[in-house]
Design a protein around this motif. Structure first.
Motif, PDB file in Angstrom:
ATOM      1  N   ASN A  34       0.913  -0.876   0.512  1.00  0.00           N
ATOM      2  CA  ASN A  34       0.471  -0.329   0.031  1.00  0.00           C
ATOM      3  C   ASN A  34       0.578   1.580  -0.560  1.00  0.00           C
ATOM      4  O   ASN A  34       0.437   2.068  -0.752  1.00  0.00           O
ATOM      5  N   ALA A  35       1.732   1.116   0.754  1.00  0.00           N
ATOM      6  CA  ALA A  35       2.668   2.277   0.811  1.00  0.00           C
ATOM      7  C   ALA A  35       3.116   2.633  -0.311  1.00  0.00           C
ATOM      8  O   ALA A  35       3.820   4.025  -1.410  1.00  0.00           O
ATOM      9  N   VAL A  36       4.199   1.627  -1.307  1.00  0.00           N
ATOM     10  CA  VAL A  36       4.287   1.670  -2.652  1.00  0.00           C
ATOM     11  C   VAL A  36       3.763   1.944  -3.675  1.00  0.00           C
ATOM     12  O   VAL A  36       3.323   2.947  -4.258  1.00  0.00           O
ATOM     13  N   SER A  37       2.104   1.437  -3.220  1.00  0.00           N
ATOM     14  CA  SER A  37       1.022   1.654  -4.189  1.00  0.00           C
ATOM     15  C   SER A  37       1.085   3.522  -4.482  1.00  0.00           C
ATOM     16  O   SER A  37       1.202   4.263  -5.076  1.00  0.00           O
ATOM     17  N   GLU A  38       1.369   3.724  -3.137  1.00  0.00           N
ATOM     18  CA  GLU A  38       0.894   5.653  -2.656  1.00  0.00           C
ATOM     19  C   GLU A  38       2.118   6.062  -3.177  1.00  0.00           C
ATOM     20  O   GLU A  38       1.877   7.782  -4.026  1.00  0.00           O
ATOM     21  N   ARG A  39       3.230   5.926  -3.010  1.00  0.00           N
ATOM     22  CA  ARG A  39       4.167   6.569  -3.515  1.00  0.00           C
ATOM     23  C   ARG A  39       4.065   6.422  -5.437  1.00  0.00           C
ATOM     24  O   ARG A  39       4.023   7.200  -6.596  1.00  0.00           O
ATOM     25  N   PHE A  40       3.931   5.431  -6.063  1.00  0.00           N
ATOM     26  CA  PHE A  40       3.875   5.854  -7.277  1.00  0.00           C
ATOM     27  C   PHE A  40       2.747   6.282  -7.791  1.00  0.00           C
ATOM     28  O   PHE A  40       3.026   6.741  -8.909  1.00  0.00           O
ATOM     29  N   ARG A  41       1.382   6.124  -7.104  1.00  0.00           N
ATOM     30  CA  ARG A  41       1.375   7.425  -7.523  1.00  0.00           C
ATOM     31  C   ARG A  41       0.805   8.434  -7.534  1.00  0.00           C
ATOM     32  O   ARG A  41       0.896   9.638  -8.701  1.00  0.00           O
ATOM     33  N   ARG A  42       1.390   9.244  -6.763  1.00  0.00           N
ATOM     34  CA  ARG A  42       2.137   9.925  -6.050  1.00  0.00           C
ATOM     35  C   ARG A  42       3.128  10.390  -7.675  1.00  0.00           C
ATOM     36  O   ARG A  42       3.547  12.299  -8.024  1.00  0.00           O
ATOM     37  N   GLN A  44       3.923   9.386 -10.644  1.00  0.00           N
ATOM     38  CA  GLN A  44       2.837   9.511 -12.087  1.00  0.00           C
ATOM     39  C   GLN A  44       2.509  10.319 -11.900  1.00  0.00           C
ATOM     40  O   GLN A  44       1.966  11.185 -12.741  1.00  0.00           O
ATOM     41  N   ALA A  45       1.431  10.712 -10.827  1.00  0.00           N
ATOM     42  CA  ALA A  45       1.058  12.518 -10.814  1.00  0.00           C
ATOM     43  C   ALA A  45       1.292  13.278 -10.962  1.00  0.00           C
ATOM     44  O   ALA A  45       1.066  14.099 -11.920  1.00  0.00           O
ATOM     45  N   GLY A  46       2.780  13.481 -10.657  1.00  0.00           N
ATOM     46  CA  GLY A  46       3.937  13.976 -10.376  1.00  0.00           C
ATOM     47  C   GLY A  46       5.127  14.760 -12.055  1.00  0.00           C
ATOM     48  O   GLY A  46       5.350  15.299 -12.074  1.00  0.00           O
ATOM     49  N   GLY A  47       4.168  13.449 -12.560  1.00  0.00           N
ATOM     50  CA  GLY A  47       5.241  13.073 -14.433  1.00  0.00           C
ATOM     51  C   GLY A  47       6.122  12.774 -14.020  1.00  0.00           C
ATOM     52  O   GLY A  47       7.098  12.891 -15.240  1.00  0.00           O
ATOM     53  N   VAL A  48       6.788  12.331 -12.729  1.00  0.00           N
ATOM     54  CA  VAL A  48       8.347  11.602 -13.261  1.00  0.00           C
ATOM     55  C   VAL A  48       8.481  10.218 -13.568  1.00  0.00           C
ATOM     56  O   VAL A  48       8.830   9.986 -14.572  1.00  0.00           O
ATOM     57  N   ILE A  49       7.024   9.133 -13.829  1.00  0.00           N
ATOM     58  CA  ILE A  49       7.080   8.221 -14.387  1.00  0.00           C
ATOM     59  C   ILE A  49       5.942   8.521 -15.354  1.00  0.00           C
ATOM     60  O   ILE A  49       4.173   8.491 -15.123  1.00  0.00           O
ATOM     61  N   ARG A  50       5.918   8.590 -16.458  1.00  0.00           N
ATOM     62  CA  ARG A  50       5.110   8.678 -17.789  1.00  0.00           C
ATOM     63  C   ARG A  50       4.459   7.799 -18.238  1.00  0.00           C
ATOM     64  O   ARG A  50       3.822   7.879 -18.755  1.00  0.00           O
ATOM     65  N   HIS A  51       5.018   6.915 -18.380  1.00  0.00           N
ATOM     66  CA  HIS A  51       4.539   5.788 -19.088  1.00  0.00           C
ATOM     67  C   HIS A  51       5.517   3.911 -18.215  1.00  0.00           C
ATOM     68  O   HIS A  51       6.746   4.244 -18.068  1.00  0.00           O
ATOM     69  N   ILE A  52       3.985   2.697 -18.284  1.00  0.00           N
ATOM     70  CA  ILE A  52       5.146   1.617 -17.526  1.00  0.00           C
ATOM     71  C   ILE A  52       4.823   0.825 -19.108  1.00  0.00           C
ATOM     72  O   ILE A  52       3.945   0.989 -19.261  1.00  0.00           O
ATOM     73  N   ARG A  53       5.681   0.390 -20.033  1.00  0.00           N
ATOM     74  CA  ARG A  53       5.344  -0.385 -21.344  1.00  0.00           C
ATOM     75  C   ARG A  53       6.692  -1.297 -21.994  1.00  0.00           C
ATOM     76  O   ARG A  53       6.885  -1.282 -21.047  1.00  0.00           O
ATOM     77  N   ALA A  54       5.590  -2.127 -22.739  1.00  0.00           N
ATOM     78  CA  ALA A  54       7.284  -3.635 -23.043  1.00  0.00           C
ATOM     79  C   ALA A  54       8.441  -2.683 -24.411  1.00  0.00           C
ATOM     80  O   ALA A  54       7.309  -2.204 -24.769  1.00  0.00           O
ATOM     81  N   THR A  55       9.173  -2.742 -23.807  1.00  0.00           N
ATOM     82  CA  THR A  55      10.106  -2.669 -24.922  1.00  0.00           C
ATOM     83  C   THR A  55      10.465  -4.040 -25.338  1.00  0.00           C
ATOM     84  O   THR A  55      10.693  -4.959 -24.941  1.00  0.00           O
TER      85      THR A  55
END
Length: 147
Positions: A34-42, A44-55
């Motif tokens: 849950n704590a990681v999920s909250e950090r991930f969403r933050r 993502q919302a802050g634009g640090v994580i733009r995409h999760i995709r297959a390479t």
């Protein structure tokens, strides 16, 4: 956006393997899922994580010849026109607008020399390119240093 060492660790792990679950990330950084999920969403919302995709692996798709093509645009060709033309060429992996003698560096993955020659001719004839300089990539090291 401010982020701490745990955020950096999460980002580094995701850059290496975007399929990690929140539980796996949590185990690695000693937090709950849950704590990681909250950090991930933050992040993502802050634009640090733009995409999760297959390479995709061009080699696995039969495109073993990798090259960089430096491109000089023809007079009157806009960057947008050139980039739109590239979107229709399956060999093109990426394109970078640069300073210097050439306008773009285009990273390509071709099936063989004939495919590379054909692509170069297509760029000259249909993508507004006046000059190219091509270098075949012999070896590449992929470094994942996210933060």
């Amino acid at each position: 956006m401010v982020f701490d060492q745990i955020d950096r660790e999460i980002l580094s792990l995701l850059a290496r393997d975007g399929r990690l679950t929140f539980r796996e990330l949590g185990d690695a950084v000693h937090l709950s899922a849950n704590a990681v999920s909250e950090r991930f969403r933050r992040l993502q919302a802050g634009g640090v994580i733009r995409h999760i995709r297959a390479t995709l692996s061009p080699s696995a798709l039969g495109r073993d010849l990798h090259a960089q093509i430096e491109v000089k645009m023809a007079a009157g060709t806009s960057a947008q026109e050139f980039e739109n033309a590239l979107r229709h060429l399956p060999q093109v992996v990426s394109a970078t607008l640069m300073t210097g003698s050439f306008d773009y560096v285009v990273r390509v993955a071709c099936s063989d020399r004939e495919d590379l020659m054909g692509l170069t001719e297509t760029l000259r004839r249909h993508a507004g390119v006046s000059e190219t300089y091509t270098r075949v990539i012999l070896h590449e090291v992929e470094l994942v240093n996210a933060v």
